[in-house]
Design a protein around this motif. Sequence first.
Motif, PDB file in Angstrom:
ATOM      1  N   THR A 227     -76.779  29.371  41.388  1.00  0.00           N
ATOM      2  CA  THR A 227     -75.418  29.811  41.710  1.00  0.00           C
ATOM      3  C   THR A 227     -74.437  29.322  40.657  1.00  0.00           C
ATOM      4  OG1 THR A 227     -75.874  29.898  44.084  1.00  0.00           O
ATOM      5  CG2 THR A 227     -73.569  29.676  43.422  1.00  0.00           C
ATOM      6  N   ALA A 228     -74.592  28.082  40.205  1.00  0.00           N
ATOM      7  CA  ALA A 228     -73.722  27.570  39.146  1.00  0.00           C
ATOM      8  C   ALA A 228     -73.869  28.397  37.878  1.00  0.00           C
ATOM      9  CB  ALA A 228     -74.044  26.103  38.883  1.00  0.00           C
ATOM     10  N   ARG A 229     -75.107  28.754  37.527  1.00  0.00           N
ATOM     11  CA  ARG A 229     -75.327  29.585  36.338  1.00  0.00           C
ATOM     12  C   ARG A 229     -74.738  30.967  36.524  1.00  0.00           C
ATOM     13  NH1 ARG A 229     -80.422  27.202  36.790  1.00  0.00           N
ATOM     14  NH2 ARG A 229     -81.463  29.161  37.360  1.00  0.00           N
ATOM     15  N   ARG A 230     -74.821  31.463  37.746  1.00  0.00           N
ATOM     16  CA  ARG A 230     -74.260  32.781  38.037  1.00  0.00           C
ATOM     17  C   ARG A 230     -72.756  32.820  37.773  1.00  0.00           C
ATOM     18  NH1 ARG A 230     -70.318  35.283  40.607  1.00  0.00           N
ATOM     19  NH2 ARG A 230     -70.900  37.358  41.295  1.00  0.00           N
ATOM     20  N   PHE A 231     -72.038  31.765  38.166  1.00  0.00           N
ATOM     21  CA  PHE A 231     -70.591  31.743  37.951  1.00  0.00           C
ATOM     22  C   PHE A 231     -70.246  31.496  36.486  1.00  0.00           C
ATOM     23  CE2 PHE A 231     -70.493  31.497  42.551  1.00  0.00           C
ATOM     24  CZ  PHE A 231     -69.384  32.285  42.843  1.00  0.00           C
ATOM     25  N   GLU A 232     -71.144  30.864  35.742  1.00  0.00           N
ATOM     26  CA  GLU A 232     -70.946  30.748  34.302  1.00  0.00           C
ATOM     27  C   GLU A 232     -71.027  32.121  33.636  1.00  0.00           C
ATOM     28  OE1 GLU A 232     -73.907  28.075  32.954  1.00  0.00           O
ATOM     29  OE2 GLU A 232     -73.004  26.298  33.876  1.00  0.00           O
ATOM     30  N   ILE A 233     -71.885  32.979  34.162  1.00  0.00           N
ATOM     31  CA  ILE A 233     -72.063  34.314  33.593  1.00  0.00           C
ATOM     32  C   ILE A 233     -70.915  35.245  33.968  1.00  0.00           C
ATOM     33  CG2 ILE A 233     -73.522  36.383  33.627  1.00  0.00           C
ATOM     34  CD1 ILE A 233     -75.906  34.475  34.198  1.00  0.00           C
ATOM     35  N   TYR A 234     -70.572  35.283  35.263  1.00  0.00           N
ATOM     36  CA  TYR A 234     -69.661  36.305  35.779  1.00  0.00           C
ATOM     37  C   TYR A 234     -68.254  35.822  36.075  1.00  0.00           C
ATOM     38  CZ  TYR A 234     -73.869  39.118  36.664  1.00  0.00           C
ATOM     39  OH  TYR A 234     -75.029  39.827  36.533  1.00  0.00           O
ATOM     40  N   GLY A 235     -68.063  34.519  36.278  1.00  0.00           N
ATOM     41  CA  GLY A 235     -66.788  34.071  36.815  1.00  0.00           C
ATOM     42  C   GLY A 235     -66.734  34.367  38.302  1.00  0.00           C
ATOM     43  N   GLU A 236     -65.542  34.361  38.849  1.00  0.00           N
ATOM     44  CA  GLU A 236     -65.390  34.591  40.284  1.00  0.00           C
ATOM     45  C   GLU A 236     -65.808  36.002  40.683  1.00  0.00           C
ATOM     46  OE1 GLU A 236     -64.610  32.522  42.806  1.00  0.00           O
ATOM     47  OE2 GLU A 236     -64.680  30.897  41.338  1.00  0.00           O
ATOM     48  N   HIS A 237     -65.378  36.977  39.909  1.00  0.00           N
ATOM     49  CA  HIS A 237     -65.731  38.373  40.202  1.00  0.00           C
ATOM     50  C   HIS A 237     -65.408  39.209  38.978  1.00  0.00           C
ATOM     51  CE1 HIS A 237     -66.173  42.188  42.323  1.00  0.00           C
ATOM     52  NE2 HIS A 237     -66.593  41.534  43.372  1.00  0.00           N
ATOM     53  N   ALA A 238     -66.324  40.051  38.579  1.00  0.00           N
ATOM     54  CA  ALA A 238     -66.101  40.913  37.414  1.00  0.00           C
ATOM     55  C   ALA A 238     -65.028  41.947  37.732  1.00  0.00           C
ATOM     56  CB  ALA A 238     -67.393  41.607  37.014  1.00  0.00           C
ATOM     57  N   ASP A 239     -64.284  42.328  36.722  1.00  0.00           N
ATOM     58  CA  ASP A 239     -63.172  43.256  36.884  1.00  0.00           C
ATOM     59  C   ASP A 239     -63.540  44.593  36.259  1.00  0.00           C
ATOM     60  OD1 ASP A 239     -60.690  44.355  37.364  1.00  0.00           O
ATOM     61  OD2 ASP A 239     -59.758  43.460  35.583  1.00  0.00           O
ATOM     62  N   GLY A 240     -64.311  45.396  36.999  1.00  0.00           N
ATOM     63  CA  GLY A 240     -64.744  46.688  36.486  1.00  0.00           C
ATOM     64  C   GLY A 240     -63.864  47.832  36.955  1.00  0.00           C
ATOM     65  N   ASP A 241     -64.420  49.040  36.929  1.00  0.00           N
ATOM     66  CA  ASP A 241     -63.690  50.258  37.307  1.00  0.00           C
ATOM     67  C   ASP A 241     -64.363  50.936  38.489  1.00  0.00           C
ATOM     68  OD1 ASP A 241     -61.955  49.894  35.161  1.00  0.00           O
ATOM     69  OD2 ASP A 241     -63.192  51.079  33.801  1.00  0.00           O
ATOM     70  N   THR A 242     -63.592  51.745  39.214  1.00  0.00           N
ATOM     71  CA  THR A 242     -64.137  52.539  40.319  1.00  0.00           C
ATOM     72  C   THR A 242     -63.688  53.993  40.168  1.00  0.00           C
ATOM     73  OG1 THR A 242     -62.238  51.916  41.721  1.00  0.00           O
ATOM     74  CG2 THR A 242     -64.250  50.604  41.937  1.00  0.00           C
ATOM     75  N   PRO A 243     -64.167  54.671  39.125  1.00  0.00           N
ATOM     76  CA  PRO A 243     -63.772  56.073  38.944  1.00  0.00           C
ATOM     77  C   PRO A 243     -64.332  56.955  40.054  1.00  0.00           C
ATOM     78  CG  PRO A 243     -65.497  55.491  37.397  1.00  0.00           C
ATOM     79  CD  PRO A 243     -65.086  54.221  38.069  1.00  0.00           C
ATOM     80  N   SER A 244     -63.814  58.152  40.135  1.00  0.00           N
ATOM     81  CA  SER A 244     -64.181  59.084  41.200  1.00  0.00           C
ATOM     82  C   SER A 244     -65.614  59.582  41.049  1.00  0.00           C
ATOM     83  CB  SER A 244     -63.237  60.286  41.197  1.00  0.00           C
ATOM     84  OG  SER A 244     -63.455  61.082  40.039  1.00  0.00           O
ATOM     85  N   GLY A 245     -66.132  60.155  42.125  1.00  0.00           N
ATOM     86  CA  GLY A 245     -67.441  60.775  42.072  1.00  0.00           C
ATOM     87  C   GLY A 245     -67.498  61.879  41.036  1.00  0.00           C
ATOM     88  N   THR A 246     -66.404  62.595  40.877  1.00  0.00           N
ATOM     89  CA  THR A 246     -66.336  63.662  39.880  1.00  0.00           C
ATOM     90  C   THR A 246     -66.564  63.117  38.482  1.00  0.00           C
ATOM     91  OG1 THR A 246     -64.803  64.926  41.267  1.00  0.00           O
ATOM     92  CG2 THR A 246     -64.884  65.493  38.926  1.00  0.00           C
ATOM     93  N   TRP A 247     -65.975  61.952  38.195  1.00  0.00           N
ATOM     94  CA  TRP A 247     -66.179  61.310  36.892  1.00  0.00           C
ATOM     95  C   TRP A 247     -67.648  60.977  36.697  1.00  0.00           C
ATOM     96  CZ3 TRP A 247     -68.316  56.823  35.165  1.00  0.00           C
ATOM     97  CH2 TRP A 247     -68.050  56.430  33.843  1.00  0.00           C
ATOM     98  N   HIS A 248     -68.301  60.395  37.712  1.00  0.00           N
ATOM     99  CA  HIS A 248     -69.708  60.031  37.597  1.00  0.00           C
ATOM    100  C   HIS A 248     -70.577  61.265  37.347  1.00  0.00           C
ATOM    101  CE1 HIS A 248     -69.587  55.733  38.775  1.00  0.00           C
ATOM    102  NE2 HIS A 248     -68.499  56.096  39.444  1.00  0.00           N
ATOM    103  N   VAL A 249     -70.311  62.329  38.075  1.00  0.00           N
ATOM    104  CA  VAL A 249     -71.078  63.563  37.895  1.00  0.00           C
ATOM    105  C   VAL A 249     -70.939  64.068  36.458  1.00  0.00           C
ATOM    106  CG1 VAL A 249     -71.172  66.008  38.517  1.00  0.00           C
ATOM    107  CG2 VAL A 249     -71.047  64.260  40.311  1.00  0.00           C
ATOM    108  N   ARG A 250     -69.718  64.093  35.960  1.00  0.00           N
ATOM    109  CA  ARG A 250     -69.496  64.578  34.587  1.00  0.00           C
ATOM    110  C   ARG A 250     -70.223  63.714  33.571  1.00  0.00           C
ATOM    111  NH1 ARG A 250     -64.480  64.252  34.724  1.00  0.00           N
ATOM    112  NH2 ARG A 250     -64.125  62.340  33.544  1.00  0.00           N
ATOM    113  N   GLN A 251     -70.148  62.406  33.715  1.00  0.00           N
ATOM    114  CA  GLN A 251     -70.813  61.514  32.770  1.00  0.00           C
ATOM    115  C   GLN A 251     -72.327  61.683  32.809  1.00  0.00           C
ATOM    116  OE1 GLN A 251     -69.505  59.610  30.410  1.00  0.00           O
ATOM    117  NE2 GLN A 251     -67.448  60.280  30.999  1.00  0.00           N
ATOM    118  N   LEU A 252     -72.876  61.858  33.988  1.00  0.00           N
ATOM    119  CA  LEU A 252     -74.326  62.020  34.110  1.00  0.00           C
ATOM    120  C   LEU A 252     -74.795  63.327  33.478  1.00  0.00           C
ATOM    121  CD1 LEU A 252     -74.639  60.588  37.696  1.00  0.00           C
ATOM    122  CD2 LEU A 252     -75.720  59.624  35.647  1.00  0.00           C
TER     123      LEU A 252
END
Length: 268
Positions: free
Chosen positions: A219-244
């Motif tokens: 768990t300690a190593r996990r927080f060294e890697i990621y921090g408290e929580h990664a700050d990613g994106d949540t694009p729409s399903g339409t975006w995912h479909v287009r990218q795929l």
Amino acid sequence: MTDARTITTGTTGATATTAATGTDWAAWQRSWDRQQEWYMPDREERFRVMIDMVEAVVGAEPRVLDLACGTGTVTARLLARLPGATSTGVDLDPALLAIAEGTFEGDDRVTFVTADLKDPEWATALPYDSYDAVLTATALHWLHSEPLAALYGSVAELVRDGGVFMNADHMIDETTPRINAAERALRHARMEQSKAGGALDWAQWWRLAGEDPVLAGPTARRFEIYGEHADGDTPSGTWHVRQLLESGFGEARAVWASPSDALVLALK
């Protein structure tokens, strides 16, 4: 049966702890499930649809890549429904991989790989060059859109012709802000009610993991890697479909959706 295996790659060199500890891994799995269900009460429904579509598209004995596998949640549902399947789980989180390894110890259908999905060479550590199905759930929102699009390109190369990729995750349609706000308000009100009943949230669960004698180090190593929580994106399903589709899949669409989440399926 042989022991579940761990292969290490990427920049951190982190690897999950051994499974021979006497730890109640099933209890940790249940605890993780309850914590995740606090955020997503329809979590099992999306898994049901995911495994249904695996069977429908590639049959009852698929070779599966469990992408960003965490504790092996998808693999557990896969093997419970399709016992002839095999699974390679890949993740970077040493604590969640420790739980996954402990859970599947002795099951030669399951292999684990430690790798950073943002590393362009992550797929070179996999035991196979191609898979019938690549599955992931509630994990890739940790990535921003650009690295996620690059990851989809790598995934497209791993899925065999006629194979399938599915991603169940937070996919927000920003064109409907009032609908989003109404759903979010109700969902959070219900979460507060569950919290009063003793449900653990993300931070509380990790605090417990950090106090466990076996999981404290990972768990300690996990927080060294990621921090408290990664700050990613949540694009729409339409975006995912287009990218795929742009990544080389022949067909793609959502096969399940809630007001805030979706399960997108892409067929090679």
